[in-house]
Design an enzyme around this catalytic site. Structure first.
Site, short mmCIF file in Angstrom:
data_model
loop_
_atom_site.label_atom_id
_atom_site.label_comp_id
_atom_site.label_asym_id
_atom_site.label_seq_id
_atom_site.Cartn_x
_atom_site.Cartn_y
_atom_site.Cartn_z
N THR A 15 27.85 13.01 26.11
CA THR A 15 27.33 12.79 27.80
C THR A 15 26.54 13.97 27.43
O THR A 15 27.12 15.12 26.72
CB THR A 15 27.77 12.59 29.34
OG1 THR A 15 28.98 14.25 29.31
CG2 THR A 15 29.04 10.77 29.01
N ASP A 16 25.40 13.67 28.63
CA ASP A 16 24.77 14.94 28.61
C ASP A 16 24.87 15.83 29.97
O ASP A 16 25.39 15.43 30.37
CB ASP A 16 23.08 14.06 28.31
CG ASP A 16 22.53 13.70 28.98
OD1 ASP A 16 23.16 13.88 30.40
OD2 ASP A 16 21.25 13.13 28.95
N GLN A 17 24.03 17.17 29.76
CA GLN A 17 23.48 17.23 30.83
C GLN A 17 23.91 16.94 32.27
O GLN A 17 24.37 17.37 33.49
CB GLN A 17 22.78 18.74 31.05
CG GLN A 17 23.02 20.10 31.91
CD GLN A 17 22.12 21.07 31.37
OE1 GLN A 17 21.22 20.95 31.49
NE2 GLN A 17 22.68 22.37 32.49
N MET A 18 23.26 15.56 32.17
CA MET A 18 23.12 15.08 33.58
C MET A 18 24.30 14.04 33.81
O MET A 18 24.03 12.80 34.74
CB MET A 18 22.04 14.05 33.38
CG MET A 18 20.40 14.93 33.28
SD MET A 18 19.30 13.78 33.47
CE MET A 18 18.93 13.37 31.14
N VAL A 20 25.23 11.77 31.86
CA VAL A 20 24.57 10.10 31.43
C VAL A 20 24.85 10.27 29.81
O VAL A 20 24.82 11.27 29.07
CB VAL A 20 22.83 10.12 31.16
CG1 VAL A 20 22.24 9.01 30.86
CG2 VAL A 20 22.83 10.15 33.24
#
Length: 141
Positions: A15-18, A20
């Site tokens: 996942t990324d920082q969001m 997601v």
């Protein structure tokens, strides 16, 4: 038509920082599902490599509809809508979450290639024999 399903749980590192799933990870999800779909037939990529066939990806298309998040259990549905007649095989792939919402769709095209000469070749007989019952076809048609 041949359809197989594989499940993958989203890891935090995907996942990324969001929170997601990073878009590049879908190529790996598609690969896992393709390999498992062939394994469910009783073969593996390793088996095909042992008979001298490699399968490079020549096209990858992805459309993102909804996000997947950390710890989601994803179901990747892999469909072969058409029995390959030449060196080309096309997988349609769909990713669903646990609520059965469609998140992502993709298409991956691979070629059957002779490992030693790097020439295009037809689908290996072993794979054809496993897939053809799903298409009511025979190699002599």
């Amino acid at each position: 038509m041949y359809i197989a399903e594989t499940q993958v749980r989203v890891r935090y590192a995907e996942t990324d920082q969001m929170n997601v799933v990073y878009h590049g990870n879908y190529a790996q999800y598609f690969e896992v599902a393709r390999a498992e779909s062939i394994r469910q037939l009783g073969l593996s990529y390793k088996d095909m490599e042992a008979i001298g066939i490699i399968m490079p990806i020549v096209e990858l298309h992805t459309k993102f509809l909804r996000p997947a998040h950390y710890d989601d259990l994803l179901t990747i549905r892999t469909t072969l809508a058409k029995l390959p007649e030449d060196h080309r095989i096309e997988f349609q792939q769909e990713v669903f979450n646990e609520q059965q919402k469609l998140l992502t769709i993709g298409k991956v095209v691979l070629y059957f290639i002779k490992a030693d000469t790097k020439e295009k070749t037809s689908m290996p007989t072993a794979l054809y024999e496993k897939l053809s019952p799903y298409f009511n076809a025979s190699k002599t048609e």
